[in-house]
Scaffold this motif. Structure first.
Motif, PDB file in Angstrom:
ATOM      1  N   LYS A  25       0.834  -1.204   0.000  1.00 43.95           N
ATOM      2  CA  LYS A  25       0.000   0.000   0.000  1.00 43.95           C
ATOM      3  C   LYS A  25       0.872   1.259   0.000  1.00 43.95           C
ATOM      4  O   LYS A  25       0.607   2.199  -0.748  1.00 43.95           O
ATOM      5  CB  LYS A  25      -0.943   0.006   1.197  1.00 43.95           C
ATOM      6  CG  LYS A  25      -1.845   1.237   1.226  1.00 43.95           C
ATOM      7  CD  LYS A  25      -2.792   1.206   2.392  1.00 43.95           C
ATOM      8  CE  LYS A  25      -3.701   2.408   2.473  1.00 43.95           C
ATOM      9  NZ  LYS A  25      -3.315   3.631   1.864  1.00 43.95           N
ATOM     10  N   ILE A  26       1.906   1.275   0.823  1.00 41.16           N
ATOM     11  CA  ILE A  26       2.795   2.438   0.882  1.00 41.16           C
ATOM     12  C   ILE A  26       3.453   2.670  -0.483  1.00 41.16           C
ATOM     13  O   ILE A  26       3.504   3.800  -0.977  1.00 41.16           O
ATOM     14  CB  ILE A  26       3.863   2.253   1.978  1.00 41.16           C
ATOM     15  CG1 ILE A  26       3.207   2.322   3.352  1.00 41.16           C
ATOM     16  CG2 ILE A  26       4.966   3.304   1.848  1.00 41.16           C
ATOM     17  CD1 ILE A  26       4.094   1.847   4.491  1.00 41.16           C
ATOM     18  N   ILE A  27       3.941   1.590  -1.087  1.00 37.27           N
ATOM     19  CA  ILE A  27       4.578   1.719  -2.401  1.00 37.27           C
ATOM     20  C   ILE A  27       3.588   2.274  -3.417  1.00 37.27           C
ATOM     21  O   ILE A  27       3.893   3.208  -4.166  1.00 37.27           O
ATOM     22  CB  ILE A  27       5.148   0.364  -2.865  1.00 37.27           C
ATOM     23  CG1 ILE A  27       6.344  -0.025  -2.002  1.00 37.27           C
ATOM     24  CG2 ILE A  27       5.527   0.406  -4.345  1.00 37.27           C
ATOM     25  CD1 ILE A  27       6.837  -1.448  -2.216  1.00 37.27           C
ATOM     26  N   ASN A  28       2.375   1.716  -3.454  1.00 34.22           N
ATOM     27  CA  ASN A  28       1.385   2.151  -4.431  1.00 34.22           C
ATOM     28  C   ASN A  28       0.835   3.540  -4.139  1.00 34.22           C
ATOM     29  O   ASN A  28       0.414   4.242  -5.063  1.00 34.22           O
ATOM     30  CB  ASN A  28       0.262   1.121  -4.554  1.00 34.22           C
ATOM     31  CG  ASN A  28       0.693  -0.044  -5.406  1.00 34.22           C
ATOM     32  OD1 ASN A  28       0.757   0.058  -6.623  1.00 34.22           O
ATOM     33  ND2 ASN A  28       1.023  -1.155  -4.771  1.00 34.22           N
ATOM     34  N   ASP A  29       0.848   3.967  -2.883  1.00 33.90           N
ATOM     35  CA  ASP A  29       0.455   5.339  -2.555  1.00 33.90           C
ATOM     36  C   ASP A  29       1.451   6.339  -3.140  1.00 33.90           C
ATOM     37  O   ASP A  29       1.087   7.452  -3.491  1.00 33.90           O
ATOM     38  CB  ASP A  29       0.358   5.543  -1.043  1.00 33.90           C
ATOM     39  CG  ASP A  29      -0.879   4.896  -0.431  1.00 33.90           C
ATOM     40  OD1 ASP A  29      -1.777   4.467  -1.189  1.00 33.90           O
ATOM     41  OD2 ASP A  29      -0.932   4.802   0.813  1.00 33.90           O
ATOM     42  N   HIS A  30       2.712   5.930  -3.243  1.00 32.80           N
ATOM     43  CA  HIS A  30       3.752   6.807  -3.776  1.00 32.80           C
ATOM     44  C   HIS A  30       3.923   6.662  -5.285  1.00 32.80           C
ATOM     45  O   HIS A  30       4.387   7.587  -5.949  1.00 32.80           O
ATOM     46  CB  HIS A  30       5.088   6.536  -3.079  1.00 32.80           C
ATOM     47  CG  HIS A  30       5.145   7.096  -1.695  1.00 32.80           C
ATOM     48  ND1 HIS A  30       4.367   6.621  -0.664  1.00 32.80           N
ATOM     49  CD2 HIS A  30       5.857   8.101  -1.175  1.00 32.80           C
ATOM     50  CE1 HIS A  30       4.615   7.305   0.431  1.00 32.80           C
ATOM     51  NE2 HIS A  30       5.522   8.215   0.158  1.00 32.80           N
ATOM     52  N   ASP A  31       3.584   5.483  -5.827  1.00 35.18           N
ATOM     53  CA  ASP A  31       3.720   5.234  -7.257  1.00 35.18           C
ATOM     54  C   ASP A  31       2.594   4.302  -7.689  1.00 35.18           C
ATOM     55  O   ASP A  31       2.703   3.077  -7.567  1.00 35.18           O
ATOM     56  CB  ASP A  31       5.081   4.612  -7.558  1.00 35.18           C
ATOM     57  CG  ASP A  31       5.286   4.306  -9.034  1.00 35.18           C
ATOM     58  OD1 ASP A  31       4.395   4.610  -9.858  1.00 35.18           O
ATOM     59  OD2 ASP A  31       6.348   3.760  -9.373  1.00 35.18           O
ATOM     60  N   ALA A  32       1.515   4.883  -8.174  1.00 38.30           N
ATOM     61  CA  ALA A  32       0.325   4.111  -8.539  1.00 38.30           C
ATOM     62  C   ALA A  32       0.600   3.108  -9.658  1.00 38.30           C
ATOM     63  O   ALA A  32      -0.143   2.139  -9.820  1.00 38.30           O
ATOM     64  CB  ALA A  32      -0.802   5.047  -8.940  1.00 38.30           C
TER      65      ALA A  32
END
Length: 48
Positions: A25-32
């Protein structure tokens, strides 16, 4: 595809799936565009 690896002493009871979900989730919040995060956990029987 992003990757996460968790190495831990096998006498520790941790919820790796919850950690994997949180990291993804953290990764995708920063890079969708990152998508699914390949996640692995390695309990280690030999440690000091």
């Amino acid at each position: 595809m992003p990757h996460v690896e968790i190495k831990y002493s096998d006498n520790v009871d941790i919820g790796t799936h919850k950690i994997f979900d949180a990291v993804e989730k953290i990764i995708n919040d920063h890079d969708a565009s990152a998508g699914v995060c390949k996640s692995r956990a390695y309990p280690c029987a030999q440690y000091k």
